[in-house]
Design a protein around this motif. Structure first.
Motif, mmCIF file in Angstrom:
data_model
loop_
_atom_site.group_PDB
_atom_site.id
_atom_site.type_symbol
_atom_site.label_atom_id
_atom_site.label_comp_id
_atom_site.label_asym_id
_atom_site.label_seq_id
_atom_site.Cartn_x
_atom_site.Cartn_y
_atom_site.Cartn_z
ATOM 1 N N PRO A 135 -4.716 9.812 13.295
ATOM 2 C CA PRO A 135 -4.342 8.771 14.260
ATOM 3 C C PRO A 135 -4.584 7.351 13.732
ATOM 4 N N LEU A 136 -5.652 7.165 12.966
ATOM 5 C CA LEU A 136 -5.879 5.840 12.374
ATOM 6 C C LEU A 136 -4.757 5.477 11.405
ATOM 7 N N THR A 137 -4.289 6.454 10.656
ATOM 8 C CA THR A 137 -3.176 6.222 9.743
ATOM 9 C C THR A 137 -1.919 5.870 10.521
ATOM 10 N N LEU A 194 8.829 2.749 8.652
ATOM 11 C CA LEU A 194 8.297 4.104 8.821
ATOM 12 C C LEU A 194 8.071 4.421 10.293
ATOM 13 N N SER A 195 7.546 3.479 11.012
ATOM 14 C CA SER A 195 7.263 3.688 12.422
ATOM 15 C C SER A 195 8.541 3.980 13.197
ATOM 16 N N ARG A 196 9.599 3.233 12.929
ATOM 17 C CA ARG A 196 10.876 3.477 13.600
ATOM 18 C C ARG A 196 11.487 4.805 13.167
ATOM 19 N N GLN A 197 11.294 5.165 11.923
ATOM 20 C CA GLN A 197 11.847 6.411 11.406
ATOM 21 C C GLN A 197 11.208 7.625 12.099
ATOM 22 N N TRP A 198 9.917 7.576 12.340
ATOM 23 C CA TRP A 198 9.228 8.694 12.972
ATOM 24 C C TRP A 198 9.366 8.686 14.481
ATOM 25 N N GLY A 199 9.454 7.515 15.073
ATOM 26 C CA GLY A 199 9.555 7.414 16.521
ATOM 27 C C GLY A 199 8.206 7.584 17.195
ATOM 28 N N GLU A 200 8.263 7.763 18.502
ATOM 29 C CA GLU A 200 7.046 7.938 19.286
ATOM 30 C C GLU A 200 6.497 9.347 19.116
ATOM 31 N N GLY A 201 5.192 9.465 19.228
ATOM 32 C CA GLY A 201 4.556 10.770 19.177
ATOM 33 C C GLY A 201 4.665 11.452 17.823
ATOM 34 N N ALA A 202 4.359 10.738 16.764
ATOM 35 C CA ALA A 202 4.509 11.280 15.413
ATOM 36 C C ALA A 202 3.325 12.123 14.970
ATOM 37 N N PHE A 203 2.375 12.367 15.845
ATOM 38 C CA PHE A 203 1.146 13.061 15.450
ATOM 39 C C PHE A 203 1.426 14.431 14.854
ATOM 40 N N LEU A 204 2.294 15.199 15.460
ATOM 41 C CA LEU A 204 2.594 16.540 14.965
ATOM 42 C C LEU A 204 4.054 16.709 14.567
ATOM 43 N N ASP A 230 1.446 -0.623 13.072
ATOM 44 C CA ASP A 230 1.173 -2.055 13.070
ATOM 45 C C ASP A 230 1.736 -2.781 11.852
ATOM 46 N N ARG A 231 1.810 -2.111 10.710
ATOM 47 C CA ARG A 231 2.148 -2.831 9.481
ATOM 48 C C ARG A 231 3.389 -2.345 8.748
ATOM 49 N N HIS A 232 3.936 -1.202 9.131
ATOM 50 C CA HIS A 232 5.090 -0.647 8.417
ATOM 51 C C HIS A 232 6.139 -0.224 9.439
ATOM 52 N N ASP A 250 0.116 -0.562 -0.197
ATOM 53 C CA ASP A 250 -0.897 -0.891 0.801
ATOM 54 C C ASP A 250 -2.129 -0.012 0.559
ATOM 55 N N SER A 251 -3.177 -0.610 0.037
ATOM 56 C CA SER A 251 -4.385 0.167 -0.259
ATOM 57 C C SER A 251 -5.092 0.625 1.014
ATOM 58 N N SER A 252 -4.935 -0.097 2.100
ATOM 59 C CA SER A 252 -5.533 0.337 3.369
ATOM 60 C C SER A 252 -4.864 1.606 3.881
ATOM 61 N N LEU A 253 -3.554 1.679 3.722
ATOM 62 C CA LEU A 253 -2.835 2.880 4.130
ATOM 63 C C LEU A 253 -3.241 4.073 3.277
ATOM 64 N N THR A 254 -3.373 3.859 1.987
ATOM 65 C CA THR A 254 -3.813 4.933 1.098
ATOM 66 C C THR A 254 -5.236 5.377 1.449
ATOM 67 N N GLY A 255 -6.087 4.422 1.785
ATOM 68 C CA GLY A 255 -7.463 4.747 2.148
ATOM 69 C C GLY A 255 -7.584 5.531 3.437
ATOM 70 N N LEU A 256 -6.618 5.384 4.336
ATOM 71 C CA LEU A 256 -6.637 6.154 5.580
ATOM 72 C C LEU A 256 -5.901 7.487 5.440
ATOM 73 N N ALA A 257 -4.821 7.484 4.688
ATOM 74 C CA ALA A 257 -3.993 8.685 4.594
ATOM 75 C C ALA A 257 -4.579 9.740 3.661
ATOM 76 N N THR A 258 -5.299 9.325 2.636
ATOM 77 C CA THR A 258 -5.863 10.298 1.695
ATOM 78 C C THR A 258 -6.855 11.251 2.367
ATOM 79 N N PRO A 259 -7.815 10.780 3.160
ATOM 80 C CA PRO A 259 -8.697 11.738 3.849
ATOM 81 C C PRO A 259 -7.941 12.617 4.850
ATOM 82 N N ALA A 260 -6.894 12.072 5.480
ATOM 83 C CA ALA A 260 -6.101 12.886 6.398
ATOM 84 C C ALA A 260 -5.385 13.996 5.641
#
Length: 99
Positions: free
Chosen positions: A25-27, A38-48, A33-35, A66-76
């Motif tokens: 969810p943090l990712t 990608l956000s429009r491509q996935w739409g609402e409710g992209a969790f699953l 907020d920043r991309h 974006d190193s912040s995105l990599t830092g959040l997505a790698t643990p996920a």
């Protein structure tokens, strides 16, 4: 003893799920907020959604600068892989105990 180890793998899968529920969810919020593309491509409710999870599992988040995105997505991503591996191992051990 085999079923005990299978149960241990189920516990590892639960721990991976907990980490996934924290970092994914943090990712997604960071992407929202920043991309915008990608956000429009996935739409609402992209969790699953399969498209978003495929993006995560394939490691395409590294394509952005974006190193912040990599830092959040790698643990996920690691936690999702841990879930799959641990459940597969628990299933194999359960099958071994049945045979």
């Amino acid at each position: 003893m085999i079923l005990f180890f299978a149960l241990c793998f189920v516990g590892i899968a639960i721990a991976g799920f907990c980490a996934f529920v924290i970092f994914w969810p943090l990712t997604l919020v960071h992407v929202r907020d920043r991309h915008d593309a990608l956000s429009r491509q996935w739409g609402e409710g992209a969790f699953l959604k399969g498209q978003a999870l495929g993006w995560l599992l394939s490691g395409r988040y590294r394509e952005t600068a974006d190193s912040s995105l990599t830092g959040l997505a790698t643990p996920a991503r690691i936690s999702l892989l841990v879930i799959f591996f641990a459940l597969a191992m628990a299933g194999l051990l359960w099958l071994w105990s049945v045979i």
